[in-house]
Scaffold this motif. Structure first.
Motif, PDB file in Angstrom:
ATOM      1  N   LEU A   1      36.438  33.414  50.582  1.00 26.77           N
ATOM      2  CA  LEU A   1      34.980  33.583  50.581  1.00 26.77           C
ATOM      3  C   LEU A   1      34.579  34.762  49.700  1.00 26.77           C
ATOM      4  O   LEU A   1      33.614  34.674  48.930  1.00 26.77           O
ATOM      5  CB  LEU A   1      34.479  33.796  52.011  1.00 26.77           C
ATOM      6  CG  LEU A   1      32.979  34.049  52.162  1.00 26.77           C
ATOM      7  CD1 LEU A   1      32.170  32.864  51.643  1.00 26.77           C
ATOM      8  CD2 LEU A   1      32.625  34.330  53.623  1.00 26.77           C
ATOM      9  N   GLN A   2      35.322  35.867  49.808  1.00 26.62           N
ATOM     10  CA  GLN A   2      35.018  37.035  48.985  1.00 26.62           C
ATOM     11  C   GLN A   2      35.170  36.700  47.508  1.00 26.62           C
ATOM     12  O   GLN A   2      34.347  37.090  46.671  1.00 26.62           O
ATOM     13  CB  GLN A   2      35.938  38.191  49.356  1.00 26.62           C
ATOM     14  CG  GLN A   2      35.667  39.461  48.550  1.00 26.62           C
ATOM     15  CD  GLN A   2      36.615  40.579  48.920  1.00 26.62           C
ATOM     16  OE1 GLN A   2      37.636  40.364  49.565  1.00 26.62           O
ATOM     17  NE2 GLN A   2      36.297  41.786  48.509  1.00 26.62           N
ATOM     18  N   ARG A   3      36.241  35.965  47.187  1.00 26.24           N
ATOM     19  CA  ARG A   3      36.450  35.566  45.791  1.00 26.24           C
ATOM     20  C   ARG A   3      35.318  34.659  45.309  1.00 26.24           C
ATOM     21  O   ARG A   3      34.841  34.787  44.169  1.00 26.24           O
ATOM     22  CB  ARG A   3      37.797  34.853  45.664  1.00 26.24           C
ATOM     23  CG  ARG A   3      38.095  34.339  44.260  1.00 26.24           C
ATOM     24  CD  ARG A   3      38.311  35.490  43.278  1.00 26.24           C
ATOM     25  NE  ARG A   3      38.420  34.983  41.929  1.00 26.24           N
ATOM     26  CZ  ARG A   3      39.523  34.469  41.400  1.00 26.24           C
ATOM     27  NH1 ARG A   3      40.633  34.412  42.129  1.00 26.24           N
ATOM     28  NH2 ARG A   3      39.545  34.039  40.155  1.00 26.24           N
ATOM     29  N   ALA A   4      34.872  33.744  46.162  1.00 26.53           N
ATOM     30  CA  ALA A   4      33.765  32.847  45.787  1.00 26.53           C
ATOM     31  C   ALA A   4      32.504  33.644  45.504  1.00 26.53           C
ATOM     32  O   ALA A   4      31.785  33.378  44.527  1.00 26.53           O
ATOM     33  CB  ALA A   4      33.524  31.828  46.899  1.00 26.53           C
ATOM     34  N   ARG A   5      32.220  34.630  46.336  1.00 27.67           N
ATOM     35  CA  ARG A   5      31.043  35.462  46.113  1.00 27.67           C
ATOM     36  C   ARG A   5      31.138  36.209  44.795  1.00 27.67           C
ATOM     37  O   ARG A   5      30.159  36.329  44.055  1.00 27.67           O
ATOM     38  CB  ARG A   5      30.888  36.448  47.272  1.00 27.67           C
ATOM     39  CG  ARG A   5      30.388  35.815  48.566  1.00 27.67           C
ATOM     40  CD  ARG A   5      30.443  36.804  49.708  1.00 27.67           C
ATOM     41  NE  ARG A   5      29.852  36.247  50.929  1.00 27.67           N
ATOM     42  CZ  ARG A   5      30.020  36.770  52.127  1.00 27.67           C
ATOM     43  NH1 ARG A   5      30.761  37.851  52.284  1.00 27.67           N
ATOM     44  NH2 ARG A   5      29.450  36.209  53.193  1.00 27.67           N
ATOM     45  N   GLN A   6      32.345  36.743  44.494  1.00 23.79           N
ATOM     46  CA  GLN A   6      32.533  37.456  43.241  1.00 23.79           C
ATOM     47  C   GLN A   6      32.334  36.532  42.046  1.00 23.79           C
ATOM     48  O   GLN A   6      31.697  36.901  41.061  1.00 23.79           O
ATOM     49  CB  GLN A   6      33.939  38.074  43.199  1.00 23.79           C
ATOM     50  CG  GLN A   6      34.126  39.219  44.180  1.00 23.79           C
ATOM     51  CD  GLN A   6      35.566  39.695  44.239  1.00 23.79           C
ATOM     52  OE1 GLN A   6      36.477  39.009  43.797  1.00 23.79           O
ATOM     53  NE2 GLN A   6      35.767  40.884  44.765  1.00 23.79           N
ATOM     54  N   ASP A   7      32.887  35.304  42.141  1.00 26.44           N
ATOM     55  CA  ASP A   7      32.762  34.359  41.039  1.00 26.44           C
ATOM     56  C   ASP A   7      31.311  33.966  40.807  1.00 26.44           C
ATOM     57  O   ASP A   7      30.852  33.851  39.668  1.00 26.44           O
ATOM     58  CB  ASP A   7      33.609  33.108  41.313  1.00 26.44           C
ATOM     59  CG  ASP A   7      35.089  33.359  41.116  1.00 26.44           C
ATOM     60  OD1 ASP A   7      35.437  34.383  40.506  1.00 26.44           O
ATOM     61  OD2 ASP A   7      35.893  32.529  41.566  1.00 26.44           O
ATOM     62  N   VAL A   8      30.576  33.747  41.905  1.00 31.44           N
ATOM     63  CA  VAL A   8      29.168  33.383  41.777  1.00 31.44           C
ATOM     64  C   VAL A   8      28.389  34.528  41.141  1.00 31.44           C
ATOM     65  O   VAL A   8      27.560  34.321  40.240  1.00 31.44           O
ATOM     66  CB  VAL A   8      28.575  33.015  43.149  1.00 31.44           C
ATOM     67  CG1 VAL A   8      27.056  32.897  43.059  1.00 31.44           C
ATOM     68  CG2 VAL A   8      29.180  31.710  43.653  1.00 31.44           C
ATOM     69  N   THR A   9      28.654  35.752  41.591  1.00 24.81           N
ATOM     70  CA  THR A   9      27.971  36.916  41.028  1.00 24.81           C
ATOM     71  C   THR A   9      28.271  37.059  39.547  1.00 24.81           C
ATOM     72  O   THR A   9      27.383  37.312  38.736  1.00 24.81           O
ATOM     73  CB  THR A   9      28.395  38.202  41.771  1.00 24.81           C
ATOM     74  OG1 THR A   9      28.077  38.059  43.154  1.00 24.81           O
ATOM     75  CG2 THR A   9      27.690  39.414  41.204  1.00 24.81           C
TER      76      THR A   9
END
Length: 282
Positions: free
Chosen positions: A75-83
């Motif tokens: 989830l943290q990685r997904a948030r970083q990728d989206v950002t």
């Protein structure tokens, strides 16, 4: 599943105390207890055994632990990728063992990052098993390995050959000119072990076993002994005479690979990074 429940589960597991977990999460203790009950109800199992101030994971809780960590990490990685996509920047993650970072990759990573200003980076020190798992779970973009996994899901590109020299501390030479038999074993992977067993004397006394090339070199310089280390990594010490090669023991050569998922959606970016790594390793 509510990720806040998983965060609360991990915090209770870490602190082994509902009150301390509540403080760290800025919640009341009753809220923490309620979240754990909710998670247990959703899973249909008990996650903790409570004995006064001694809180331990149940067998089910222990099995949940790595899944909870993986889910929150993803989830943290997904948030970083989206950002990063909003900022029009590509984030790439690069993983390697600690000894590769110290002895091989550090001199080339900073020029690599400078050459790719449109990329934000995450670097990790990982063993072979963790690198393979994170590649397959889409948590890692490129793994640098001596012993790459052989699977159709992963593409392998040879970066270079690493020459490992058997070197000894000069201050530990015997009167007859023979090196100190005390040995520092550096973990360079299974391919190294196969070649190593053919050539290195079994009577060597292993005084230190480590996955850190920097620690091994410091150990030799301060404590004495011998070890296999990359030629480039000890070039300054060889030139200064503080380390000497063991001429009677053969050097070993290992192939170094970059690995990435074959179906990765941004293969061109990964391949461009790998070409730069190949260029700077020569």
């Amino acid at each position: 599943m509510d990720t806040e429940l998983l965060k609360t589960f991990l915090e209770v597991q870490h602190t082994r105390h509902f009150g301390k977990a509540a403080e760290n999460l800025y919640l009341t203790q009753s809220a923490v207890s309620f979240r754990i009950r909710q998670l247990e109800q959703q899973l249909g199992v008990h996650l903790f055994v409570r004995h006064r101030n001694n809180i331990q994971l149940t067998a089910a809780g222990a099995r949940l632990l790595p899944h909870a960590q993986t889910m929150l990490s993803a989830l943290q990685r997904a948030r970083q990728d989206v950002t990063q996509s909003i900022q029009q920047l590509q984030q790439l993650s690069l993983g390697a063992t600690a000894n590769l970072w110290e002895s091989v990759l550090l001199p080339v990573f900073l020029p690599l990052a400078a050459a790719k200003p449109d990329v934000t980076w995450r670097t990790d020190s990982l063993n072979r098993e963790a690198s393979t798992r994170q590649l397959l779970e889409h948590q890692l973009d490129i793994a640098i390995l001596f012993d790459p996994p052989k699977t159709d899901e992963i593409t392998l590109v040879k970066l270079t050959e690493i020459h490992l020299l058997p070197v000894s501390s000069c201050k530990e030479q015997h009167a007859a000119g023979k090196p100190d038999e005390r040995y520092c074993y550096v973990d360079w992977g299974s391919n190294f072990d196969v070649k190593h067993q053919r050539h290195f004397a079994e009577q060597q006394v292993v005084q230190l076993k480590t996955s850190s090339a920097s620690l091994a070199k410091a150990w030799l310089l301060q404590q004495g002994g011998c070890a296999y280390l990359p030629a480039q990594f000890v070039s300054a010490e060889l030139a200064a005479g503080t380390l000497k090669p063991l001429e009677a023991t053969p050097s070993l050569t290992l192939d170094l690979y970059a690995a990435y998922l074959t179906d990765k959606e941004y293969q061109p970016q990964l391949q461009a990074v790998i070409r730069l790594l190949q260029q700077w390793q020569t």
